[in-house]
Write a protein that holds these residues in place. Structure first.
Motif, mmCIF file in Angstrom:
data_model
loop_
_atom_site.group_PDB
_atom_site.id
_atom_site.type_symbol
_atom_site.label_atom_id
_atom_site.label_comp_id
_atom_site.label_asym_id
_atom_site.label_seq_id
_atom_site.Cartn_x
_atom_site.Cartn_y
_atom_site.Cartn_z
ATOM 1 N N THR A 9 0.857 -1.185 0.000
ATOM 2 C CA THR A 9 0.000 0.000 0.000
ATOM 3 C C THR A 9 0.895 1.238 0.000
ATOM 4 O O THR A 9 1.758 1.377 0.858
ATOM 5 N N LYS A 10 0.702 2.102 -0.970
ATOM 6 C CA LYS A 10 1.535 3.293 -1.093
ATOM 7 C C LYS A 10 0.707 4.557 -0.904
ATOM 8 O O LYS A 10 -0.418 4.661 -1.382
ATOM 9 N N GLY A 11 1.296 5.504 -0.201
ATOM 10 C CA GLY A 11 0.671 6.805 -0.022
ATOM 11 C C GLY A 11 1.664 7.899 -0.337
ATOM 12 O O GLY A 11 2.878 7.682 -0.309
ATOM 13 N N LEU A 17 -0.451 4.612 -6.360
ATOM 14 C CA LEU A 17 -0.881 5.158 -5.072
ATOM 15 C C LEU A 17 -2.286 4.701 -4.692
ATOM 16 O O LEU A 17 -3.132 4.462 -5.550
ATOM 17 N N SER A 18 -2.503 4.607 -3.391
ATOM 18 C CA SER A 18 -3.845 4.393 -2.853
ATOM 19 C C SER A 18 -4.319 5.607 -2.064
ATOM 20 O O SER A 18 -5.511 5.830 -1.912
ATOM 21 N N LEU A 21 6.952 9.696 -0.523
ATOM 22 C CA LEU A 21 6.292 8.410 -0.719
ATOM 23 C C LEU A 21 6.505 7.512 0.490
ATOM 24 O O LEU A 21 7.617 7.405 1.006
ATOM 25 N N VAL A 22 5.454 6.887 0.942
ATOM 26 C CA VAL A 22 5.543 5.931 2.044
ATOM 27 C C VAL A 22 4.859 4.644 1.617
ATOM 28 O O VAL A 22 3.960 4.634 0.771
ATOM 29 N N THR A 23 5.313 3.549 2.179
ATOM 30 C CA THR A 23 4.766 2.253 1.780
ATOM 31 C C THR A 23 4.746 1.313 2.962
ATOM 32 O O THR A 23 5.541 1.443 3.891
ATOM 33 N N TYR A 83 4.924 3.400 6.415
ATOM 34 C CA TYR A 83 6.180 3.986 6.857
ATOM 35 C C TYR A 83 7.181 3.958 5.714
ATOM 36 O O TYR A 83 7.173 3.041 4.901
ATOM 37 N N PRO A 84 8.039 4.947 5.633
ATOM 38 C CA PRO A 84 9.084 4.918 4.611
ATOM 39 C C PRO A 84 9.997 3.717 4.828
ATOM 40 O O PRO A 84 10.124 3.209 5.933
#
Length: 668
Positions: free
Chosen positions: A497-499, A521-522, A644-646, A660-661
């Motif tokens: 899941t990426k934000g 991205l989500s 970007l965090v995943t 979290y990165p």
């Protein structure tokens, strides 16, 4: 629905036991002229009587009781499991009976489990793990948890299994038919033997439920609960241990009321926390109903390699899977629900049986997949219809396939209503179909080209489910048509899941990155809110273009709420209320709480758990992003760009979704 299971008929077989001869001292060596002290003679006779009794009873103790198994090795060195465990069930184990699992096979299987670093777990561990809110605690199971269970307390099975479990330092659970034990069935262990086995620390006991002849009880939660309560109280009284589980290994007559509801209600009334039923094979997840845990039945025909392969195929699949069908045998990862499969010259064929309309197979361990990416290469066109399913959970799914000479993308909600998302004429020759689900969006490709100009929104009920392949003929069950497909390769991957966190007003650099990453991205999190110095702060500007972009690409808009690392715990009450006020804005789907990794202690877990619960009541989503000390600062107007965090594959955890990165360590 609770299914059927056939138990082996019990038998009796006494194992060999060693006889112990105590050495007797001759205490009468003194001269007869000495004064005889009668009280010493009495003591001597009492000692001799005790020795004789010990000699008589020692074999039964040697056969049924051993020191408690060593404490499990700390799982920190090998990792932990927070989402799921596998349960196995063994039938009869015998050194002589042909239809039973042989003693040598069972010994080899248990040794193979130990060698492969599987750890047997007890129900008390499972219950503690299941009841733990991952937002407030970190109770975990060993990295590769296995619950070993037995259908019945057959005498020979228990004697053979106990020695092997003792040698490997493993534990097991056995289900007891209390009535049979009370009747003194010689093919089962005695009450005395059962007591000794439980005292050894290797065995837990449960109640055998739903046995033959229980038709009247099965129709009534009250009668079934009364039966379970009586048996639980008797077992607890005799064995002096808590009894928390029952199993049901038979089907319920379709004329009865809802069998599943009856079963669950009876368990709750009888204070039984866990129930095992016959169900499709697979792992048991933290958020599964505790009344419907499932077990994988170990076949007599399996050797140790077969057992490990079966466990592996049903374990939660967290890494990519590639099958090029180079072996002459199908990979054990595939679970065939119906139809037939065959491999020849690198071509995998899935087809329906005679008299059946279709065939279906599932990739084991994918039943809780959320975001995923699958690609299937076809050798020519299928006969009949062919479908790739993702998020297949009941009637909810997304599917991409070939039907009526067209390539179609469809979605179904939990009511079974199917929506057509895309359709294109099927080209001739070989086909490559690719389907991706990212957040609430489906993205489909035909021979490398997208079917749609942008991702399509899917039903909100399509939130998780298995990856499956299916074919069926168009002539119906009574028709003579064939449903078959030839495949040359299958790739399947769970997705992270990426934000993306952006400044309140996005600059050109961030916009370019957003457009480039939009299909990955989500979540989008503009930095609108913060809690600093004990006070809430909100950005004075809002980027309405960002809201339009999120809506257009079906992304969740979760504004970032940055909490200063010096915030005292005394602020959490006011912070919770302010966060709920911000999240209530109809333009947002929830919040993304930003914390430093070093900040998150047990008290902060409590805050996050409570906030997650209250936001879910508002139908809002809470995510938590943990930033490490090496991460760049939060995007602000002067720091244009996309952070970007995943997260690792999330299998429907009960906690807030954690992002979290890659350089930050998760603490939840």
């Amino acid at each position: 629905m609770i299914g059927t299971s056939t138990k082996n008929s019990p038998q009796s077989q006494h194992g060999r036991r060693r006889k112990a001869r105590p050495e007797q001292d001759d205490r009468r060596r003194k001269a007869r002229s000495q004064y005889v002290r009668h009280w010493r003679n009495i003591v001597g006779w009492l000692v001799l009587i005790c020795v004789v009794i010990a000699v008589k009873e020692l074999p039964s103790f040697l056969g049924s009781e051993s020191p408690p198994p060593p404490a499990p090795v700390s799982s920190t060195a090998k990792g932990t499991e927070k989402e799921a465990f596998i349960a196995l069930v063994f039938g009869r184990v015998s050194a002589t009976r042909e239809l039973a699992i042989s003693a040598s096979s069972f010994e080899a299987q248990i040794a193979a489990l130990k060698q492969a670093d599987y750890s047997s777990v007890r129900l008390e561990q499972v219950n503690r793990w299941r009841q733990t809110d991952t937002g407030t605690n970190t109770a975990s199971l060993p990295a590769k948890p296995i619950l070993l269970t037995f259908d019945e307390a057959n005498r020979e099975t228990m004697e053979v299994a106990d020695k092997i479990l003792a040698a490997q330092g493993m534990t097991a659970l056995v289900f007891i038919d209390v009535n049979q034990l009370d009747q003194g069935n010689i093919q089962l262990v005695s009450w005395h033997q059962l007591e000794q086995l439980v005292k050894s620390g290797r065995w837990e006991v449960g109640i055998s439920g739903c046995l033959g002849g229980d038709d009247q009880a099965i129709t009534s939660p009250k009668l079934l609960a009364q039966k379970f309560t009586q048996q639980r109280e008797l077992l607890e009284s005799r064995l002096q241990v808590p009894v928390v589980t029952a199993d049901c290994s038979r089907s319920l007559n379709s004329n009865y009321d809802d069998g599943e509801a009856t079963w669950t209600q009876a368990l709750n009334t009888a204070a039984l926390q866990i129930g095992f039923v016959t169900a499709p094979l697979g792992a048991n997840y933290r958020n599964d109903p505790a009344s419907s845990f499932k077990r994988i039945r170990v076949s007599k025909a399996w050797d140790q390699a077969d057992l490990l392969s079966q466990i592996k195929s049903h374990t939660p699949r967290r890494v990519s899977f590639v099958d090029k069908f180079q072996s002459d045998r199908p990979a054990s990862d595939w679970v065939v629900d119906s139809g037939e499969i065959a491999i020849e010259n690198g071509i995998f064929r899935l087809f329906n049986k005679e008299g059946e309309q279709g065939a279906l197979m599932t990739l084991g361990g994918t039943e809780k997949w959320q975001d995923a990416d699958v690609e299937v290469q076809l050798k020519g066109k299928p006969d009949g219809q062919f479908w790739i399913f993702l998020s297949r959970n009941g009637q909810s799914f997304v599917r991409l396939g070939v039907a009526e000479d067209k390539v179609m993308l469809q979605s179904s909600d939990d009511s079974g209503t199917i929506s057509q998302l895309a359709s294109r004429d099927s080209p001739s020759g070989d086909l490559t179909l690719r389907l991706r689900i990212v957040g609430s969006r489906a993205i489909a490709y035909l021979n490398g080209k997208p079917l749609l100009t942008r991702p399509s929104d899917v039903s909100s009920t399509v939130d998780h489910g298995a990856f499956a392949l299916a074919v069926w003929n168009d002539a119906g069950i009574e028709g003579s048509g064939k449903g078959s497909v030839n495949l040359t390769q299958v790739n399947a991957s769970p997705l992270f899941t990426k934000g993306g966190i952006v400044a309140p007003t996005t600059g050109s650099v961030a916009w370019a990155q957003l457009r480039q990453q939009s299909e990955e991205l989500s979540i989008i999190s503009p930095s609108y809110f913060s809690w600093t110095g004990g006070k809430p702060q909100a950005s004075r500007v809002r980027d309405t273009t960002m809201e339009i972009f999120a809506h257009h690409h079906h992304l969740k808009l979760l504004p970032a709420l940055f909490i200063d690392e010096d915030t005292p715990l005394s602020d959490t009450s006011a912070l919770t209320e302010q966060a709920l006020t911000w999240a209530s804005d109809p333009a947002y789907q929830g919040l993304n709480v930003i914390l430093k990794s070093s900040t998150v202690k047990d008290e902060w877990r409590t805050f996050l758990s409570d906030l997650n619960h209250r936001m879910s009541e508002m139908d809002k989503t809470l995510t938590v992003t943990l930033l490490g000390s090496t991460e760049p600062r939060m995007p602000i107007a002067e720091n244009d760009g996309l952070l970007l965090v995943t997260t690792h594959t999330d299998l429907l955890s009960a906690a807030p979704k954690l992002l979290y990165p890659l350089s930050a360590e998760p603490s939840l």
